[in-house]
Design a protein around this motif. Structure first.
Motif, mmCIF file in Angstrom:
data_model
loop_
_atom_site.group_PDB
_atom_site.id
_atom_site.type_symbol
_atom_site.label_atom_id
_atom_site.label_comp_id
_atom_site.label_asym_id
_atom_site.label_seq_id
_atom_site.Cartn_x
_atom_site.Cartn_y
_atom_site.Cartn_z
ATOM 1 N N HIS A 152 0.850 -1.199 0.000
ATOM 2 C CA HIS A 152 0.000 0.000 0.000
ATOM 3 C C HIS A 152 0.881 1.244 0.000
ATOM 4 O O HIS A 152 1.242 1.766 1.065
ATOM 5 C CB HIS A 152 -0.929 0.002 1.214
ATOM 6 C CG HIS A 152 -1.863 -1.163 1.268
ATOM 7 N ND1 HIS A 152 -2.959 -1.269 0.443
ATOM 8 C CD2 HIS A 152 -1.864 -2.287 2.030
ATOM 9 C CE1 HIS A 152 -3.604 -2.402 0.709
ATOM 10 N NE2 HIS A 152 -2.950 -3.033 1.663
ATOM 11 N N HIS A 153 1.213 1.711 -1.193
ATOM 12 C CA HIS A 153 2.086 2.870 -1.345
ATOM 13 C C HIS A 153 1.304 4.062 -1.883
ATOM 14 O O HIS A 153 0.401 3.907 -2.716
ATOM 15 C CB HIS A 153 3.222 2.562 -2.317
ATOM 16 C CG HIS A 153 4.240 1.610 -1.788
ATOM 17 N ND1 HIS A 153 5.466 1.424 -2.393
ATOM 18 C CD2 HIS A 153 4.232 0.796 -0.701
ATOM 19 C CE1 HIS A 153 6.161 0.530 -1.716
ATOM 20 N NE2 HIS A 153 5.429 0.120 -0.688
ATOM 21 N N GLY A 154 1.670 5.252 -1.424
ATOM 22 C CA GLY A 154 1.060 6.470 -1.929
ATOM 23 C C GLY A 154 2.076 7.596 -1.970
ATOM 24 O O GLY A 154 3.218 7.444 -1.544
ATOM 25 N N ILE A 155 1.637 8.731 -2.492
ATOM 26 C CA ILE A 155 2.469 9.937 -2.560
ATOM 27 C C ILE A 155 1.674 11.110 -1.983
ATOM 28 O O ILE A 155 0.530 11.351 -2.385
ATOM 29 C CB ILE A 155 2.867 10.278 -4.008
ATOM 30 C CG1 ILE A 155 3.851 9.245 -4.558
ATOM 31 C CG2 ILE A 155 3.477 11.683 -4.087
ATOM 32 C CD1 ILE A 155 5.248 9.316 -3.963
ATOM 33 N N MET A 156 2.286 11.800 -1.040
ATOM 34 C CA MET A 156 1.761 13.065 -0.537
ATOM 35 C C MET A 156 2.711 14.156 -1.016
ATOM 36 O O MET A 156 3.930 13.970 -0.981
ATOM 37 C CB MET A 156 1.694 13.045 0.998
ATOM 38 C CG MET A 156 1.227 14.345 1.628
ATOM 39 S SD MET A 156 0.934 14.201 3.424
ATOM 40 C CE MET A 156 2.608 13.921 4.040
ATOM 41 N N ILE A 202 6.555 13.024 -1.183
ATOM 42 C CA ILE A 202 6.767 12.267 0.053
ATOM 43 C C ILE A 202 6.130 10.882 -0.078
ATOM 44 O O ILE A 202 4.910 10.765 -0.250
ATOM 45 C CB ILE A 202 6.151 13.016 1.245
ATOM 46 C CG1 ILE A 202 6.750 14.422 1.351
ATOM 47 C CG2 ILE A 202 6.368 12.236 2.532
ATOM 48 C CD1 ILE A 202 6.043 15.307 2.358
ATOM 49 N N PRO A 203 6.920 9.820 0.002
ATOM 50 C CA PRO A 203 6.345 8.473 -0.061
ATOM 51 C C PRO A 203 5.628 8.146 1.236
ATOM 52 O O PRO A 203 6.128 8.412 2.337
ATOM 53 C CB PRO A 203 7.573 7.576 -0.260
ATOM 54 C CG PRO A 203 8.696 8.329 0.387
ATOM 55 C CD PRO A 203 8.395 9.789 0.171
ATOM 56 N N VAL A 204 4.440 7.590 1.112
ATOM 57 C CA VAL A 204 3.673 7.216 2.298
ATOM 58 C C VAL A 204 3.226 5.765 2.187
ATOM 59 O O VAL A 204 3.144 5.187 1.103
ATOM 60 C CB VAL A 204 2.431 8.123 2.497
ATOM 61 C CG1 VAL A 204 2.816 9.591 2.524
ATOM 62 C CG2 VAL A 204 1.378 7.879 1.424
ATOM 63 N N LEU A 205 2.954 5.184 3.349
ATOM 64 C CA LEU A 205 2.291 3.891 3.448
ATOM 65 C C LEU A 205 0.892 4.152 3.988
ATOM 66 O O LEU A 205 0.695 5.025 4.838
ATOM 67 C CB LEU A 205 3.056 2.959 4.390
ATOM 68 C CG LEU A 205 4.512 2.661 3.994
ATOM 69 C CD1 LEU A 205 5.172 1.780 5.059
ATOM 70 C CD2 LEU A 205 4.584 1.979 2.634
ATOM 71 N N PRO A 219 4.089 -1.083 -6.425
ATOM 72 C CA PRO A 219 5.167 -1.924 -5.890
ATOM 73 C C PRO A 219 4.931 -3.412 -6.126
ATOM 74 O O PRO A 219 3.799 -3.867 -6.287
ATOM 75 C CB PRO A 219 5.136 -1.618 -4.400
ATOM 76 C CG PRO A 219 3.675 -1.317 -4.129
ATOM 77 C CD PRO A 219 3.207 -0.573 -5.353
ATOM 78 N N ASP A 220 6.024 -4.150 -6.147
ATOM 79 C CA ASP A 220 5.986 -5.610 -6.196
ATOM 80 C C ASP A 220 6.479 -6.103 -4.842
ATOM 81 O O ASP A 220 7.660 -5.934 -4.509
ATOM 82 C CB ASP A 220 6.892 -6.130 -7.311
ATOM 83 C CG ASP A 220 6.912 -7.650 -7.385
ATOM 84 O OD1 ASP A 220 6.263 -8.306 -6.545
ATOM 85 O OD2 ASP A 220 7.597 -8.181 -8.290
ATOM 86 N N PRO A 221 5.614 -6.699 -4.027
ATOM 87 C CA PRO A 221 6.044 -7.142 -2.695
ATOM 88 C C PRO A 221 7.139 -8.200 -2.731
ATOM 89 O O PRO A 221 7.807 -8.429 -1.720
ATOM 90 C CB PRO A 221 4.751 -7.688 -2.072
ATOM 91 C CG PRO A 221 3.863 -7.994 -3.224
ATOM 92 C CD PRO A 221 4.192 -6.995 -4.279
ATOM 93 N N LYS A 222 7.331 -8.820 -3.906
ATOM 94 C CA LYS A 222 8.401 -9.802 -4.036
ATOM 95 C C LYS A 222 9.728 -9.160 -4.444
ATOM 96 O O LYS A 222 10.738 -9.853 -4.563
ATOM 97 C CB LYS A 222 8.002 -10.867 -5.067
ATOM 98 C CG LYS A 222 6.777 -11.680 -4.649
ATOM 99 C CD LYS A 222 6.422 -12.713 -5.708
ATOM 100 C CE LYS A 222 5.184 -13.517 -5.301
ATOM 101 N NZ LYS A 222 4.817 -14.518 -6.357
#
Length: 334
Positions: free
Chosen positions: A211-215, A257-260, A308-311
């Motif tokens: 779960h990636h986002g950008i602020m 800014i990368p966010v989770l 993203p790829d969790p692997k």
């Protein structure tokens, strides 16, 4: 994750990074820059919650962005904003009326006998009435103010994510409620508005790679000890005092800014919430007495970060490592 497993994150605004920021509060900036669209359902939900008496902390700038709707979707959000405002104004009137009744009763009591209790009731009631009227003025204000786009932990911010291959802007609370947590867990550990880079594979492992986002922000603010800022030790008997600093990229470019983030629910309540990823301080930030800095990723990595790829977490690690270093100028905040 239980609250007992939580560790390593900042736990107080005074010692944490980043405790406040000025953000892109107008979602149309995301549209122009990235082609992102609006998440109608999520926007209407948080204003519906406010209309029904909830208390989501929504920056004025997010509301003002819908002042002149351009299509039916924006009009739908504006209608909910208007309804929420009118409902809250009604509740303010009710709260003021209660305080006015208390004043009238206390004044009547004072006519019979002067007491400190009645005088205190009047003082407190007048203060509460003044506070409520300030809230009403802010709700009714239509002109923008300098701090309309500033957020603190617990406030809502705008986060861009990818769903079904499309960039979407969602309102999220800047304080993440992690998977498996209860509201009580969150209250016990309130520092989850930041996610330390060195704990992404532990505390944040259920979000990192998923779960990636950008602020996007233009400035960020930090509270530092005055003695740390002045690079000196506390003198004998001196008590620590804090001061607020405003940091701005010298380049004038916005911070990506990368966010989770996480869509939490207990089957009744729903909450979208997020945390900004932080790292060891930039040298110029460290010199002011602060020990963390939000990560500011390069624009060319935005798409990869959002899908993203969790692997392949190594690819995400590389994005965070190859961050921008624009040099953050600072000044003492007003």
């Amino acid at each position: 994750m239980t609250v007992a497993q939580y560790s390593g994150e900042e736990s107080s605004a005074g010692a944490a990074m980043c405790y406040s920021a000025q953000i892109w509060a107008d979602y149309k900036k995301f549209t122009r820059q990235f082609g992102a669209i609006l998440s109608i359902g999520d926007f209407t939900r948080i204003f519906w919650e406010r209309r029904e008496g909830g208390s989501p902390k929504i920056p004025k700038g997010i509301e003002l962005a819908f002042a002149e709707p351009r299509d039916a979707f924006e009009a739908q959000v504006k209608q909910m904003i208007d309804e929420a405002r009118e409902a809250e104004l009604g509740r303010i009137d009710e709260r003021i009326a209660i305080q006015q009744t208390k004043i009238a009763e206390a004044e009547a009591a004072l006519q019979k006998r002067v007491t400190k209790k009645s005088q205190e009731i009047i003082r407190v009631a007048n203060n509460r009435i003044a506070a409520e009227r300030l809230k009403a003025e802010k709700l009714q204000r239509t002109e923008p103010a300098d701090d309309d786009d500033r957020i603190w932990p617990g406030d809502y911010t705008l986060v861009m994510v990818v769903e079904d291959g499309r960039k979407i802007v969602k309102p999220m609370r800047y304080q993440c409620r992690l998977p498996g947590w209860t509201v009580a867990d969150e209250k016990a550990k309130p520092g989850t508005y930041n996610a330390r880079r060195d704990s992404l594979r532990s505390v944040w492992k259920r979000l990192y790679g998923y779960h990636h986002g950008i602020m996007v922000a233009t400035h960020f603010y930090e509270s530092v000890g005055r003695h740390d800022y002045e690079q000196r030790a506390l003198s004998g008997g001196e008590r620590p005092k804090s001061m607020e600093l405003e940091f701005t990229p010298q380049t004038g470019e916005p911070l990506y800014i990368p966010v989770l983030w996480y869509a939490w629910t207990d089957g009744i309540e729903e909450l979208l919430s997020c945390a900004a990823i932080t790292d060891d301080p930039e040298p110029e930030v460290a010199l002011t007495g602060h020990d963390r800095t939000i990560i500011n990723i390069k624009p060319e990595y935005v798409d990869a970060w959002l899908s993203p790829d969790p692997k392949n977490l190594a690819a995400m690690d590389e994005i965070l490592e190859d961050k921008r270093h624009p040099f953050y100028e600072h000044k003492v905040a007003a």
